[in-house]
Structure formats: structure tokens, C-alpha cells
Design a protein around this motif. Structure first.
Motif, short mmCIF file in Angstrom:
data_model
loop_
_atom_site.label_atom_id
_atom_site.label_comp_id
_atom_site.label_asym_id
_atom_site.label_seq_id
_atom_site.Cartn_x
_atom_site.Cartn_y
_atom_site.Cartn_z
N SER A 6 0.83 -1.21 0.00
CA SER A 6 0.00 0.00 0.00
C SER A 6 0.87 1.26 0.00
CB SER A 6 -0.94 0.00 1.19
OG SER A 6 -0.21 -0.02 2.39
N ARG A 7 0.33 2.32 -0.55
CA ARG A 7 1.06 3.58 -0.60
C ARG A 7 0.71 4.43 0.62
NH1 ARG A 7 -3.55 4.34 -2.86
NH2 ARG A 7 -4.47 6.31 -3.40
N ASP A 8 1.49 5.45 0.86
CA ASP A 8 1.23 6.35 1.98
C ASP A 8 -0.14 7.01 1.82
OD1 ASP A 8 3.63 5.85 3.19
OD2 ASP A 8 4.65 7.61 2.36
N GLY A 9 -0.90 7.07 2.91
CA GLY A 9 -2.22 7.69 2.90
C GLY A 9 -3.34 6.74 2.52
N GLN A 14 -9.18 4.87 2.84
CA GLN A 14 -10.15 3.81 3.15
C GLN A 14 -11.14 4.27 4.20
OE1 GLN A 14 -7.75 0.46 4.25
NE2 GLN A 14 -7.49 -0.22 2.14
N ILE A 15 -10.64 4.96 5.22
CA ILE A 15 -11.51 5.47 6.28
C ILE A 15 -12.50 6.47 5.70
CG2 ILE A 15 -11.58 6.89 8.38
CD1 ILE A 15 -8.83 5.58 9.08
N GLU A 16 -12.01 7.42 4.91
CA GLU A 16 -12.88 8.43 4.31
C GLU A 16 -13.91 7.81 3.38
OE1 GLU A 16 -10.15 11.19 2.53
OE2 GLU A 16 -9.52 11.97 4.48
N ASN A 78 -15.74 -4.80 4.85
CA ASN A 78 -14.62 -4.57 5.75
C ASN A 78 -13.38 -4.35 4.91
OD1 ASN A 78 -12.70 -4.48 7.70
ND2 ASN A 78 -13.07 -6.53 8.50
N ARG A 79 -12.94 -3.10 4.86
CA ARG A 79 -11.78 -2.77 4.04
C ARG A 79 -10.47 -3.09 4.75
NH1 ARG A 79 -15.50 1.40 2.51
NH2 ARG A 79 -15.75 1.37 0.26
N ARG A 80 -10.53 -3.39 6.02
CA ARG A 80 -9.32 -3.71 6.76
C ARG A 80 -9.06 -5.20 6.70
NH1 ARG A 80 -11.17 -1.28 12.26
NH2 ARG A 80 -13.00 -2.31 11.48
N GLY A 81 -7.80 -5.55 6.70
CA GLY A 81 -7.46 -6.97 6.73
C GLY A 81 -7.71 -7.53 8.11
#
Length: 88
Positions: A6-9, A14-16, A78-81
Motif C-alpha cells: 500500500s502507498r502512503d495515505g 479507506q476510512i474516508e 470490511n476494508r481492513r485486513g
């Protein structure tokens, strides 16, 4: 700080995105138009204060509460692993 592929930010994006999706879903469920004077479900009068507070209201408080109890909770993507994948 992003790690792996993943890149910075990316986490903030994902949160937004999750917050924006939730806001869109909720806004799409808001009533529109003119408020009814009598409940669609039971026929009881809807108080003037409720009609002024909620634009386009169609149900009395009791019927609206019952309808909300019957709705299944929204389970977004769920976008988080999983924690397991983060530990590896």
C-alpha cells in the motif's frame, strides 16, 4: 505510514471512503416531501412537532421505532485486513 504494497495515505483514504459510503446510505433513507398528518401504518395522528422536526415524516414515533427494530443491521464491506493477516 503504509507498509507492504500500500502507498502512503491509503489507510486514510479507506476510512474516508467508508464514512462517505455510510453517509450516502443514510441520506438515501431520509424521507422527502411533505409530512403526513396521520401515520401510514396505524392511522394515528403524527404530532405537529414531529412533522416540523422531520421533513417528509410518514410514520408516528411508535411505528417508526418498531420498523427500526425490525431492520437488519447494515454490514458494510470490511476494508481492513484481519488481525491474522496483519501478524504474518
Amino acid at each position: 505510514m503504509a507498509g507492504g504494497w500500500s502507498r502512503d495515505g491509503a489507510e486514510q483514504e479507506q476510512i474516508e471512503s467508508t464514512v462517505e459510503d455510510a453517509l450516502q446510505r443514510v441520506r438515501s433513507q431520509l424521507p422527502t416531501g411533505e409530512s403526513l398528518k396521520h401515520c401510514e401504518e396505524c392511522g394515528d395522528e403524527i404530532p405537529q412537532a414531529r412533522r416540523e422536526a422531520i421533513r417528509g415524516v410518514r410514520l408516528c414515533f411508535a411505528c417508526q421505532s418498531e420498523r427500526e427494530k425490525q431492520q437488519t443491521p447494515y454490514s458494510g464491506y470490511n476494508r481492513r485486513g484481519s488481525k491474522d493477516s496483519q501478524l504474518r
